[in-house]
Motif scaffolding. Structure first.
Motif, PDB file in Angstrom:
ATOM      1  N   GLY A  87      19.167  -5.930  32.871  1.00  0.00           N
ATOM      2  CA  GLY A  87      20.066  -6.527  31.891  1.00  0.00           C
ATOM      3  C   GLY A  87      20.374  -7.989  32.118  1.00  0.00           C
ATOM      4  O   GLY A  87      21.303  -8.543  31.524  1.00  0.00           O
ATOM      5  N   GLN A  88      19.577  -8.675  32.963  1.00  0.00           N
ATOM      6  CA  GLN A  88      19.869 -10.079  33.267  1.00  0.00           C
ATOM      7  C   GLN A  88      19.748 -10.990  32.053  1.00  0.00           C
ATOM      8  O   GLN A  88      20.377 -12.053  32.018  1.00  0.00           O
ATOM      9  CB  GLN A  88      18.924 -10.583  34.383  1.00  0.00           C
ATOM     10  N   ALA A  89      18.952 -10.619  31.080  1.00  0.00           N
ATOM     11  CA  ALA A  89      18.783 -11.452  29.886  1.00  0.00           C
ATOM     12  C   ALA A  89      19.571 -10.918  28.702  1.00  0.00           C
ATOM     13  O   ALA A  89      19.223 -11.174  27.552  1.00  0.00           O
ATOM     14  CB  ALA A  89      17.297 -11.559  29.526  1.00  0.00           C
ATOM     15  N   MET A  90      20.627 -10.182  28.977  1.00  0.00           N
ATOM     16  CA  MET A  90      21.467  -9.632  27.922  1.00  0.00           C
ATOM     17  C   MET A  90      22.817 -10.341  27.902  1.00  0.00           C
ATOM     18  O   MET A  90      23.220 -10.962  28.881  1.00  0.00           O
ATOM     19  CB  MET A  90      21.658  -8.121  28.124  1.00  0.00           C
ATOM     20  N   ALA A  91      23.507 -10.251  26.768  1.00  0.00           N
ATOM     21  CA  ALA A  91      24.823 -10.885  26.613  1.00  0.00           C
ATOM     22  C   ALA A  91      25.691  -9.971  25.777  1.00  0.00           C
ATOM     23  O   ALA A  91      25.577  -9.930  24.555  1.00  0.00           O
ATOM     24  CB  ALA A  91      24.685 -12.253  25.956  1.00  0.00           C
ATOM     25  N   LYS A  92      26.567  -9.209  26.422  1.00  0.00           N
ATOM     26  CA  LYS A  92      27.402  -8.234  25.724  1.00  0.00           C
ATOM     27  C   LYS A  92      28.325  -8.938  24.729  1.00  0.00           C
ATOM     28  O   LYS A  92      29.158  -9.754  25.104  1.00  0.00           O
ATOM     29  CB  LYS A  92      28.223  -7.439  26.732  1.00  0.00           C
ATOM     30  N   GLY A  93      28.133  -8.630  23.451  1.00  0.00           N
ATOM     31  CA  GLY A  93      28.944  -9.247  22.411  1.00  0.00           C
ATOM     32  C   GLY A  93      28.724 -10.733  22.266  1.00  0.00           C
ATOM     33  O   GLY A  93      29.510 -11.421  21.612  1.00  0.00           O
ATOM     34  N   GLY A  94      27.664 -11.252  22.850  1.00  0.00           N
ATOM     35  CA  GLY A  94      27.401 -12.682  22.835  1.00  0.00           C
ATOM     36  C   GLY A  94      26.139 -13.046  22.077  1.00  0.00           C
ATOM     37  O   GLY A  94      25.746 -12.362  21.122  1.00  0.00           O
ATOM     38  N   VAL A  95      25.502 -14.115  22.515  1.00  0.00           N
ATOM     39  CA  VAL A  95      24.329 -14.671  21.831  1.00  0.00           C
ATOM     40  C   VAL A  95      23.125 -14.589  22.757  1.00  0.00           C
ATOM     41  O   VAL A  95      23.160 -15.104  23.878  1.00  0.00           O
ATOM     42  CB  VAL A  95      24.572 -16.136  21.422  1.00  0.00           C
ATOM     43  N   VAL A  96      22.081 -13.938  22.282  1.00  0.00           N
ATOM     44  CA  VAL A  96      20.809 -13.913  23.002  1.00  0.00           C
ATOM     45  C   VAL A  96      19.829 -14.822  22.280  1.00  0.00           C
ATOM     46  O   VAL A  96      19.663 -14.720  21.057  1.00  0.00           O
ATOM     47  CB  VAL A  96      20.252 -12.479  23.105  1.00  0.00           C
ATOM     48  N   LEU A  97      19.221 -15.723  23.017  1.00  0.00           N
ATOM     49  CA  LEU A  97      18.222 -16.644  22.468  1.00  0.00           C
ATOM     50  C   LEU A  97      16.829 -16.121  22.781  1.00  0.00           C
ATOM     51  O   LEU A  97      16.424 -16.057  23.944  1.00  0.00           O
ATOM     52  CB  LEU A  97      18.399 -18.035  23.087  1.00  0.00           C
ATOM     53  N   ASP A  98      16.099 -15.711  21.768  1.00  0.00           N
ATOM     54  CA  ASP A  98      14.709 -15.290  21.928  1.00  0.00           C
ATOM     55  C   ASP A  98      13.854 -16.551  21.989  1.00  0.00           C
ATOM     56  O   ASP A  98      13.637 -17.217  20.975  1.00  0.00           O
ATOM     57  CB  ASP A  98      14.303 -14.398  20.760  1.00  0.00           C
ATOM     58  N   MET A  99      13.336 -16.866  23.167  1.00  0.00           N
ATOM     59  CA  MET A  99      12.675 -18.153  23.398  1.00  0.00           C
ATOM     60  C   MET A  99      11.198 -18.173  22.998  1.00  0.00           C
ATOM     61  O   MET A  99      10.545 -19.203  23.114  1.00  0.00           O
ATOM     62  CB  MET A  99      12.800 -18.522  24.878  1.00  0.00           C
ATOM     63  N   ARG A 100      10.677 -17.058  22.509  1.00  0.00           N
ATOM     64  CA  ARG A 100       9.238 -16.985  22.280  1.00  0.00           C
ATOM     65  C   ARG A 100       8.744 -17.935  21.182  1.00  0.00           C
ATOM     66  O   ARG A 100       7.590 -18.323  21.182  1.00  0.00           O
ATOM     67  CB  ARG A 100       8.851 -15.544  21.916  1.00  0.00           C
ATOM     68  N   ARG A 101       9.597 -18.324  20.246  1.00  0.00           N
ATOM     69  CA  ARG A 101       9.148 -19.203  19.161  1.00  0.00           C
ATOM     70  C   ARG A 101       9.408 -20.676  19.444  1.00  0.00           C
ATOM     71  O   ARG A 101       9.171 -21.530  18.591  1.00  0.00           O
ATOM     72  CB  ARG A 101       9.848 -18.816  17.860  1.00  0.00           C
ATOM     73  N   LEU A 102       9.893 -20.965  20.634  1.00  0.00           N
ATOM     74  CA  LEU A 102      10.262 -22.342  20.956  1.00  0.00           C
ATOM     75  C   LEU A 102       9.026 -23.240  21.009  1.00  0.00           C
ATOM     76  O   LEU A 102       8.006 -22.885  21.579  1.00  0.00           O
ATOM     77  CB  LEU A 102      10.984 -22.368  22.306  1.00  0.00           C
ATOM     78  N   GLY A 103       9.137 -24.417  20.399  1.00  0.00           N
ATOM     79  CA  GLY A 103       8.070 -25.406  20.421  1.00  0.00           C
ATOM     80  C   GLY A 103       8.503 -26.609  21.244  1.00  0.00           C
ATOM     81  O   GLY A 103       9.554 -26.586  21.884  1.00  0.00           O
ATOM     82  N   PRO A 104       7.706 -27.668  21.243  1.00  0.00           N
ATOM     83  CA  PRO A 104       6.431 -27.831  20.535  1.00  0.00           C
ATOM     84  C   PRO A 104       5.281 -27.175  21.283  1.00  0.00           C
ATOM     85  O   PRO A 104       5.491 -26.629  22.374  1.00  0.00           O
ATOM     86  CB  PRO A 104       6.274 -29.364  20.522  1.00  0.00           C
ATOM     87  N   PRO A 105       4.044 -27.237  20.732  1.00  0.00           N
ATOM     88  CA  PRO A 105       2.901 -26.611  21.400  1.00  0.00           C
ATOM     89  C   PRO A 105       2.613 -27.266  22.754  1.00  0.00           C
ATOM     90  O   PRO A 105       3.086 -28.355  23.057  1.00  0.00           O
ATOM     91  CB  PRO A 105       1.744 -26.849  20.413  1.00  0.00           C
ATOM     92  N   MET A 106       1.827 -26.577  23.558  1.00  0.00           N
ATOM     93  CA  MET A 106       1.431 -27.112  24.863  1.00  0.00           C
ATOM     94  C   MET A 106       0.654 -28.414  24.681  1.00  0.00           C
ATOM     95  O   MET A 106      -0.109 -28.578  23.726  1.00  0.00           O
ATOM     96  CB  MET A 106       0.581 -26.090  25.613  1.00  0.00           C
ATOM     97  N   GLU A 107       0.842 -29.312  25.654  1.00  0.00           N
ATOM     98  CA  GLU A 107       0.214 -30.623  25.577  1.00  0.00           C
ATOM     99  C   GLU A 107      -0.239 -31.062  26.965  1.00  0.00           C
ATOM    100  O   GLU A 107       0.491 -30.899  27.947  1.00  0.00           O
ATOM    101  CB  GLU A 107       1.195 -31.640  25.007  1.00  0.00           C
ATOM    102  N   LEU A 108      -1.436 -31.602  27.050  1.00  0.00           N
ATOM    103  CA  LEU A 108      -1.954 -32.139  28.310  1.00  0.00           C
ATOM    104  C   LEU A 108      -1.393 -33.539  28.522  1.00  0.00           C
ATOM    105  O   LEU A 108      -1.421 -34.372  27.612  1.00  0.00           O
ATOM    106  CB  LEU A 108      -3.484 -32.189  28.275  1.00  0.00           C
ATOM    107  N   VAL A 109      -0.877 -33.790  29.722  1.00  0.00           N
ATOM    108  CA  VAL A 109      -0.321 -35.100  30.036  1.00  0.00           C
ATOM    109  C   VAL A 109      -0.941 -35.600  31.339  1.00  0.00           C
ATOM    110  O   VAL A 109      -1.304 -34.814  32.211  1.00  0.00           O
ATOM    111  CB  VAL A 109       1.218 -35.058  30.161  1.00  0.00           C
TER     112      VAL A 109
END
Length: 530
Positions: A95-117
């Protein structure tokens, strides 16, 4: 004397500050202000891979930019009761990534795309919600490069493992994943977006790495890359000659070069590809196993395997989950209990090794593909040359009826890595009758647990509870741990994977939050099990 510490965070604590909170509110009135995305399936955010707890949040949000994360944290700060938890691919176990009665941020759609630097080396800027398997595919396919440190299972996010540690069989050489980061972007509890590194906001940088999400939400990481292991391949655009010759060709390759070593494609081409020599050997007792494993991880880089890990399993034919089936590598290979000596202990130990086809040319093969003599078996230069040339002639003669040109350099490279691995294993004390080996691509080796996942999903076991525990034990205490835990408890059945392998404390980044748990110097044994 070094002591052992076990740290466990039952649930995600408050990320945001109470400085702007209004007393007495329950936070629900602020949920409507979170317009970053449509609320997702709340039931999804109430579960994780562990399957032992169910904690529904007030809402699940799917941010697509770091600014979305900033807005969510800023809104949550206005309430004294809204907690915020970042969720990657839901692979937590308690349950470390849970928030009882709070806000859970699903990070899977976070951008931008991968970039070589390129900045003092080659690196990848990766969104925190990217899976490590996506990083691997992107790096190898597009750039021929990859990170150096991995986890066993790659279906987890970059931000998730960097918030924990990221330890696997490469950590003895390269350190855990938290020790292989050049820069982070973090949204802190006060709603600020900060870029940090070892030289910029270093306190935040080292606190966030291994910090279990308690110092901020990691939104981006800059991961150093190195050239991926070189592919050893042989290609011909057309297979000529009668079908019987083609059959003979494949039969010879299967007998001589092992079927798992190559990707055999159907006509009109044959591609032979191998990048990693993958080996598993079995030990009858813990003393030999631990001694050999410790010896292997303390070798100089030029004499070391690229991966050293291992696991314990039950020496009991009557146990339906004794783990014997997890030892062979190739489909169809069989674990033969008749080869276990009668004096073996109630728990057996499997040492898992991997050796890359990469920069070891000086030790094994020169630039034109000539084998270097083995210090164990091919010390006579004339005999080495005759053996090398004879082996080439045998293979080329067999392949020539089909019109296939098998380059001598490729043959030498294949033999070289096998010879090299055999020489490195010469001093080890494993049971000689229980050796399993295969030659696979680099991507396939790193994705090995993903294939086990497919099987588990198909038979329904992936959805069962996984009460996993990760623990590091000092090498001075590991023999007692074996006697107390392995031999007394596990002898009645393991019930799942029980990994145990040595790590070097010197490879931990001592400034990270993770390293505060492991004070002292020397060797530790890492374990993970159910």
């Amino acid at each position: 004397m070094p002591t052992t510490m076990i740290a466990y965070v039952e649930q995600q604590q408050r990320l945001v500050s109470d400085g702007d909170a209004e007393p007495g509110d329950d936070g629900q009135e602020y949920i409507g202000a979170l317009d970053v995305a449509a609320a997702g399936d709340i039931a999804l955010a109430a579960r994780d891979f562990g399957g032992m707890v169910f904690i529904p949040p007030a809402t699940l949000l799917r941010p697509s930019t770091t600014d979305d994360v900033v807005r969510a944290v800023c809104v949550a700060r206005r309430s004294s009761r809204l907690t915020v938890a970042a969720r990657g691919n839901g692979h937590s176990v308690g349950g470390q990534a849970m928030a009882k009665g709070g806000v859970v941020l699903d990070m899977r759609r976070l951008g931008p795309p991968m970039e070589l630097v390129r900045c003092g080396g080659v690196a990848a800027d990766v969104p925190a919600g990217a899976l490590w398997e996506e990083v691997l595919e992107w790096g190898v396919r597009n750039h021929g490069m990859a990170p150096t440190s991995w986890t066993d299972y790659l279906g987890i996010t970059v931000g998730g493992t960097l918030s924990n540690g990221g330890i696997s069989g490469q950590a003895f050489r390269h350190g855990p994943q938290v020790a292989n980061v050049a820069e982070l972007e973090v949204v802190t509890g006060d709603g600020e977006r900060r870029v940090c590194s070892p030289s910029l906001c270093s306190d935040l940088f080292f606190a966030a790495l291994g910090g279990l999400g308690q110092f901020g939400v990691i939104t981006r990481a800059r991961i150093p890359l190195v050239p991926a292991p070189k592919m050893v391949s042989n290609r011909r655009s057309a297979v000529e000659g009668p079908s019987r010759s083609r059959s003979v060709t494949r039969s010879y390759i299967r007998r001589s070069l092992r079927p798992s070593a190559f990707d055999m494609l159907s006509e009109p081409s044959i591609i032979i590809s191998m990048q990693v020599r993958w080996i598993r050997v079995v030990y009858k007792g813990f003393e030999e196993y631990a001694g050999d494993a410790e010896w292997l991880v303390t070798r100089a880089d030029s004499e070391a395997f690229d991966y050293v890990e291992g696991f314990a399993f039950v020496n009991d034919l009557s146990d339906p989950v004794n783990g014997w089936g997890s030892v062979p590598i190739l489909p169809g290979s069989v674990f033969e209990p008749a080869k276990i000596p009668a004096e073996s202990e109630p728990i057996l130990y499997c040492l898992e090794l991997a050796l890359h086809h990469n920069h070891r040319g000086a030790a094994g093969v020169d630039e034109v593909g000539n084998l270097a003599p083995s210090s164990q078996e091919l010390t006579d230069t004339r005999h080495h040359r005759e053996y090398n040339e004879s082996s080439q002639r045998q293979l080329i003669h067999c392949l020539s009826p089909s019109g296939i040109t098998f380059a001598p350099r490729l043959f030498n490279l294949c033999i070289c890595i096998w010879q090299r691995a055999k020489e490195m294993m010469w001093p080890l004390r494993y049971m000689r009758g229980l050796v399993f080996a295969a030659d696979v691509s680099y991507v396939d080796f790193l994705s090995r647990v993903g294939r086990a996942e497919e099987e588990a999903r198909a038979n329904g076991t992936w959805a069962t509870p996984h009460p996993w525990l990760n623990i590091l034990v000092s090498s001075s205490d590991i023999a007692d741990f074996d006697r107390t835990v392995f031999k007394r408890v596990l002898r009645r059945g393991v019930g799942g994977p029980m990994l145990v392998y040595p790590l070097l404390r010197s490879k931990l980044m001592h400034s990270t939050f993770l390293s505060l748990l492991f004070l002292g110097s020397g060797l530790d044994f890492g374990g993970r099990g159910v």
